[in-house]
Design a protein around this motif. Sequence first.
Motif, PDB file in Angstrom:
ATOM      1  N   HIS A 129     -10.124   7.346  10.092  1.00 41.86           N
ATOM      2  CA  HIS A 129      -9.547   6.740  11.275  1.00 41.86           C
ATOM      3  C   HIS A 129      -7.942   7.276  11.314  1.00 41.86           C
ATOM      4  CE1 HIS A 129      -9.218   3.766   8.184  1.00 41.86           C
ATOM      5  NE2 HIS A 129      -8.241   3.424   8.365  1.00 41.86           N
ATOM      6  N   LEU A 130      -7.590   7.382  10.031  1.00 35.10           N
ATOM      7  CA  LEU A 130      -6.158   7.870   9.766  1.00 35.10           C
ATOM      8  C   LEU A 130      -5.848   9.153  10.354  1.00 35.10           C
ATOM      9  CD1 LEU A 130      -5.271   5.850   6.748  1.00 35.10           C
ATOM     10  CD2 LEU A 130      -4.589   5.218   9.169  1.00 35.10           C
ATOM     11  N   SER A 184       0.767   7.245   4.784  1.00 28.69           N
ATOM     12  CA  SER A 184       1.546   6.446   3.928  1.00 28.69           C
ATOM     13  C   SER A 184       0.695   5.019   3.716  1.00 28.69           C
ATOM     14  CB  SER A 184       2.765   5.862   4.546  1.00 28.69           C
ATOM     15  OG  SER A 184       2.482   5.093   5.871  1.00 28.69           O
ATOM     16  N   ARG A 185       1.233   4.557   2.650  1.00 25.44           N
ATOM     17  CA  ARG A 185       0.492   3.243   2.164  1.00 25.44           C
ATOM     18  C   ARG A 185       0.603   2.287   3.205  1.00 25.44           C
ATOM     19  NH1 ARG A 185       1.409   3.274  -4.160  1.00 25.44           N
ATOM     20  NH2 ARG A 185      -0.454   4.314  -4.462  1.00 25.44           N
ATOM     21  N   TYR A 186       1.458   2.144   3.856  1.00 23.97           N
ATOM     22  CA  TYR A 186       1.599   0.892   5.097  1.00 23.97           C
ATOM     23  C   TYR A 186       0.474   1.519   6.106  1.00 23.97           C
ATOM     24  CZ  TYR A 186       3.245  -0.808   9.696  1.00 23.97           C
ATOM     25  OH  TYR A 186       3.102  -1.384  10.894  1.00 23.97           O
ATOM     26  N   GLN A 187       0.370   2.660   6.356  1.00 23.05           N
ATOM     27  CA  GLN A 187      -0.540   3.368   7.386  1.00 23.05           C
ATOM     28  C   GLN A 187      -1.933   2.740   7.067  1.00 23.05           C
ATOM     29  OE1 GLN A 187       0.552   7.262   7.607  1.00 23.05           O
ATOM     30  NE2 GLN A 187       1.608   7.095   9.579  1.00 23.05           N
ATOM     31  N   GLU A 188      -2.210   2.982   5.497  1.00 19.92           N
ATOM     32  CA  GLU A 188      -3.708   2.997   5.141  1.00 19.92           C
ATOM     33  C   GLU A 188      -4.075   1.302   5.019  1.00 19.92           C
ATOM     34  OE1 GLU A 188      -3.861   4.205   1.013  1.00 19.92           O
ATOM     35  OE2 GLU A 188      -4.543   6.227   1.616  1.00 19.92           O
ATOM     36  N   ALA A 189      -2.971   0.502   4.863  1.00 16.59           N
ATOM     37  CA  ALA A 189      -2.976  -0.617   4.621  1.00 16.59           C
ATOM     38  C   ALA A 189      -3.299  -1.475   6.193  1.00 16.59           C
ATOM     39  CB  ALA A 189      -1.943  -1.382   4.217  1.00 16.59           C
ATOM     40  N   SER A 190      -3.029  -0.836   7.145  1.00 16.29           N
ATOM     41  CA  SER A 190      -2.593  -1.614   8.443  1.00 16.29           C
ATOM     42  C   SER A 190      -3.582  -1.266   9.478  1.00 16.29           C
ATOM     43  CB  SER A 190      -1.163  -1.408   8.932  1.00 16.29           C
ATOM     44  OG  SER A 190      -0.289  -1.826   7.786  1.00 16.29           O
ATOM     45  N   TYR A 191      -3.781   0.265   9.781  1.00 18.70           N
ATOM     46  CA  TYR A 191      -4.387   0.679  10.854  1.00 18.70           C
ATOM     47  C   TYR A 191      -5.762   0.413  11.065  1.00 18.70           C
ATOM     48  CZ  TYR A 191       0.048   2.413  12.696  1.00 18.70           C
ATOM     49  OH  TYR A 191       1.404   2.401  13.204  1.00 18.70           O
ATOM     50  N   ASP A 192      -6.377  -0.135  12.148  1.00 22.72           N
ATOM     51  CA  ASP A 192      -7.776  -0.163  12.242  1.00 22.72           C
ATOM     52  C   ASP A 192      -8.544  -0.910  11.517  1.00 22.72           C
ATOM     53  OD1 ASP A 192      -7.523   1.694  14.610  1.00 22.72           O
ATOM     54  OD2 ASP A 192      -7.228   3.190  13.243  1.00 22.72           O
ATOM     55  N   HIS A 241     -15.011   7.975   3.524  1.00 18.63           N
ATOM     56  CA  HIS A 241     -14.042   8.547   4.593  1.00 18.63           C
ATOM     57  C   HIS A 241     -14.413   7.611   5.871  1.00 18.63           C
ATOM     58  CE1 HIS A 241     -17.244  10.567   6.824  1.00 18.63           C
ATOM     59  NE2 HIS A 241     -17.784  10.733   5.400  1.00 18.63           N
ATOM     60  N   ALA A 242     -15.364   6.869   6.256  1.00 19.44           N
ATOM     61  CA  ALA A 242     -15.566   6.239   7.487  1.00 19.44           C
ATOM     62  C   ALA A 242     -15.820   4.978   7.453  1.00 19.44           C
ATOM     63  CB  ALA A 242     -16.763   6.834   8.335  1.00 19.44           C
ATOM     64  N   PHE A 243     -15.129   4.254   6.370  1.00 21.54           N
ATOM     65  CA  PHE A 243     -15.540   2.868   6.292  1.00 21.54           C
ATOM     66  C   PHE A 243     -15.115   1.932   7.429  1.00 21.54           C
ATOM     67  CE2 PHE A 243     -11.018   2.616   4.733  1.00 21.54           C
ATOM     68  CZ  PHE A 243     -10.831   1.138   5.038  1.00 21.54           C
ATOM     69  N   VAL A 244     -14.169   2.153   8.145  1.00 22.55           N
ATOM     70  CA  VAL A 244     -13.773   1.433   9.241  1.00 22.55           C
ATOM     71  C   VAL A 244     -14.854   1.487  10.413  1.00 22.55           C
ATOM     72  CG1 VAL A 244     -12.126   1.765  11.333  1.00 22.55           C
ATOM     73  CG2 VAL A 244     -11.119   1.412   8.973  1.00 22.55           C
ATOM     74  N   GLN A 245     -15.171   2.784  10.499  1.00 22.03           N
ATOM     75  CA  GLN A 245     -16.364   2.880  11.762  1.00 22.03           C
ATOM     76  C   GLN A 245     -17.544   2.196  11.166  1.00 22.03           C
ATOM     77  OE1 GLN A 245     -14.142   5.365  10.642  1.00 22.03           O
ATOM     78  NE2 GLN A 245     -13.217   6.190  12.320  1.00 22.03           N
ATOM     79  N   GLN A 246     -17.943   2.574   9.976  1.00 21.96           N
ATOM     80  CA  GLN A 246     -18.957   1.811   9.524  1.00 21.96           C
ATOM     81  C   GLN A 246     -19.056   0.205   9.385  1.00 21.96           C
ATOM     82  OE1 GLN A 246     -19.167   4.569   6.182  1.00 21.96           O
ATOM     83  NE2 GLN A 246     -20.205   6.072   7.411  1.00 21.96           N
TER      84      GLN A 246
END
Lengths: 334, 116, 90, 508
Positions: A19-20, A30-38, D162-167
């Motif tokens: 997703h990133l 960035s850690r911010y992106q990993e922690a926040s998006y979606d 890699h796809a934990f969000v979609q999953q």
Amino acid sequence: MPIELRTITIEPLRNNYDHLEKRFGHKPASRYQEASYDIQPVENLHYRPTWDPDQTLYDPTLSRIRMRDWYDLKDPRQLYYGSYTQARARQQDTEEANFEFVESNGLVMLMTDALRQQALDLLVPLRHVAWGADQNNMMVCGYGYGTTFKQPCVFYALDQLGIAQYLSRLGLLLGGQDALVAGKQAWMEAPAWQDMRRYVEDVMAVRDPVEVFVAQDVVLDGLLYPLVYERLVDDLLAVQGGTAVSMLTQFMTRWGAETRRWSDSVVKTMAAESAENRAVLEEWITQWGQRAVAALAPLARPVAVDTTDALMTEQIAAFAGRAAKAGVTIKLEH
Amino acid sequence: MAIIARKPYDFPPADSVEHYHGDQLIYMCWGHHLMFAAPFMTMASPKTSFGEFLKTALEPIIALDPDAAKVDWTKVEWTRRGKAFKPALDKSLQDNGIVHKEYLRFDTPGLNTVCG
Amino acid sequence: MPSNVFLVLQSNDDTRAIVDAIEIDNPKATITRQPAMVRIDAPNRLVVRRETVEEQLGNPFDLQAMHVNLVTLGGNVEEDADEFALYWDN
Amino acid sequence: MDTKARQPKLGLREKYRLLTRDLGWDPTYQTRETLYPYAEYEGIKIHDWDKWEDPFRLTMDAYWKYQSEKDRKFYAILDAHAQNNGHLNITDARYLSAIKLFLQAISPGEYTSHQGFSRAGRELPGVGTQVACQMQALDELRHAQTQIHALSNYNRFYNGFHAFVQQRDRMWYNSVPRSFFDDAMTGGPFEFVVAIAFAFEYVLTNLLFVPFMSGAAYNGDMSTVTFGFSAQSDEARHMTLGLESIKFLLEQDPANVPIVQGWLDKWFWRGLRLLSLVGTMMDYMLPKRVMSWAEAWNIYGEENGSALFKDLARYGIRKPKGWEDASKGRDHISHQFMLGLYQWSFGTAFHGWIPTDEEFAWLSEKYPDTFDRYYRPRWNELRKLAAAGTPFKNYGLPMLCQTCQLPCLFTEPDDPTTLCHREVEYKGERYHFCSSHCQEIFDHEPEKYVQAWLPMNQLTQGTSGGGGLENWMKYVNLVDGQDNGDFEGSQDQRNFAQWKHNSVSNQA
């Protein structure tokens, strides 16, 4: 001959989560992106809420503000939990040192009774405003949409709890437990505080999360923090011998400036999204803004006395200027 | 018991029969054949004959079990809704009274190679 | 038969003094060392006393700092500035 | 005027009261019902919110101080782990299946908890309770984020992460935790707190985290140990919130007792079903085992749970209804679950495998009454098929339980050779369950559970990518041949062996 310190170099299979990569390309995020998006669930929600079956569990239509992608509302400070607590722990250290300095040097004793009373009258009831702000931001975090918009609100809520606690400690230091009792009584009964209390209670009754954000964070705090902490405390009380008070509210002064950068940027992005959004924001900021000005003026008067009107005019202009920069034209009367 | 909610609370199931484009779901459980970890969910038209359904929808997925080839459908013991059930192989699912999301259990006494 | 309360702490240098203090103040406690953690069980009640930890540590200690290294617990909690207690009422 | 001389010094308790409880007020411009609209409909009666006890009395300054200290430590270890190829220290890449499942199924639950506690922290009209819920809301966000950060480095080198969000929203087995948390959040604020803070955190979380984190330590996974311990250090607060909430509700009004008991019955069983995933991780997925699920259940379930419910007996609370069946399932559920995961591994974003001889020996030692008798023969058969080059793949879609959404793979409590099945008809539709307790949960609130988004029943409608296995894999971002299937012969297995070899030899 170069010395290779790492034992081996391994080429990673990918740089980041899917997703990133979709949002930001194939570079490490960035850690911010990993922690926040979606990270908020979006689809295939299982059941309707029993507390309001008309809503879905994560419901972007609770607000009149519409976004194609709520993740456009990013936090310019890029705070996620780790960076947030590190930042606040540092500020807390400074604030603690300030309390320590004021207490150990007996700075409160150097203030006149009248000045001390002025500070108590102005600041102690504000701890209830802060508690209202805490609850309002929990509402935005709980019912808003998209983590980059909601996450700063949970930080904001707990910051306001921290501020309410600093204001309580300030009250205890300057006037003991009686000061808290008197402050609460003023909050409940004194005419000068009633517009403010009505404002806070009315915001708590609103169930549109973005309107709550606008009424509380953008409008009320956007006017209150510069007026109370920068002008009334740091300028007016300080020159009369109230430097101690100004030390005890340093956290709030800096915090206000920091969070305004975030709330302004959110308004700007929402307004830039559509003409409809801009119209709604203008309506909210004007309506709530007018009420906030009316609620704040009587609080300023005992400290600013003759200069209250000029001060309010100046604050309104600064506020309208910030709104204009964010793309929202408003006109408030005083 | 009814749900306690602040407003009327009534929503349709997410898997009612009209979602299946003319087909229906049938759950099938082979008694004492736990190589298959759970009952199967199969799908067929209600107009399919029961025998045809067994051949096309069930046989391919149970073929992995060593007992599968030995099953004689005329001797199978069927259970539906907790009671013995005698389906007619040449009649349609519908005419056998098999509704959407029906659960059928079949036992094959004597066949128990792996899960005796 | 009394029920056991228990406390599990990460096993590191910060918790050494806490575990020692618990041993001193709770003669009935059993201490089990597992990889990366220490488990302490005691019948009905277990107490961590600030003073004893400070004696073991040789330094001032705030009981709330224990949370940094706490893994889990079982029992009702009672905490003030001087004592952290776990107990069952039965 | 000396204020200090005039005022007595405040005790910690009193000071905390002034710094939290005293912040609230009774509104007069709006009614309490307007400001706290969700506080009453569940039927819980609260007469005096001031009776709420906060055992930890944490103020925000202390919160920031200690939490930032924890996070500083955590990120330091994480950075070191990434810089030193810490992923090569794990016992075997097979171990990562457990961690993949964790990121896909559990971390999103942390985020959901964060959302739920944010709502409860706004809706419950008592300051003490609100503050406790708010801090937990913030902590749960922390857990989601530290987990995503910790596992990000594994994602760079291994498949399945890699796809934990979609999953989270689409993968069939993730509808188990998703429906669990959606269920709690669609309940009222009191039910949410009882469900998550008490039934899940207090009664069951020890079964999840403690053995799991020891498992990570045993298997050389420092990054998981670190996020695990770091999260656990908040759990003591959360568990205590759970226990205090329960005691508070029970003490406030006798009419609350049956409501709370109903929630305990429901949420204990839902939580137990969710945790059967963990039992499977412990018994099968850790190359180096810590303790069996059965042992963990004895210590953390049986022993601690009994102490807890003995303590609550004075309020008229008994053990949750499903307790006995949980004990009866103790020696079975992990085997039944793993057999399922193995045969469906073409549809999971982690690998399955057949245990080794050494593992068979361990399993039969830990499960002397059940493993050799019921499960070893099935594994032997699976081995035979794999050796013959025709590994057992069950392409039949499993029937899912309408309530817990797991495949109905558990057996009758008193008959391990018969799959447990319950069914009801409601408004002309048939519904099926894996157990009496899941059916009972449905019977109490059928209007809720009829809505369940059952992944298999959606797949067959063609709504999950357009029908067919290949489309479904695209829909769930599953890379066929990489993320799924048997660990034997997988890319993860090959890469790990190669890298590990390189790290101790002079190649590359």
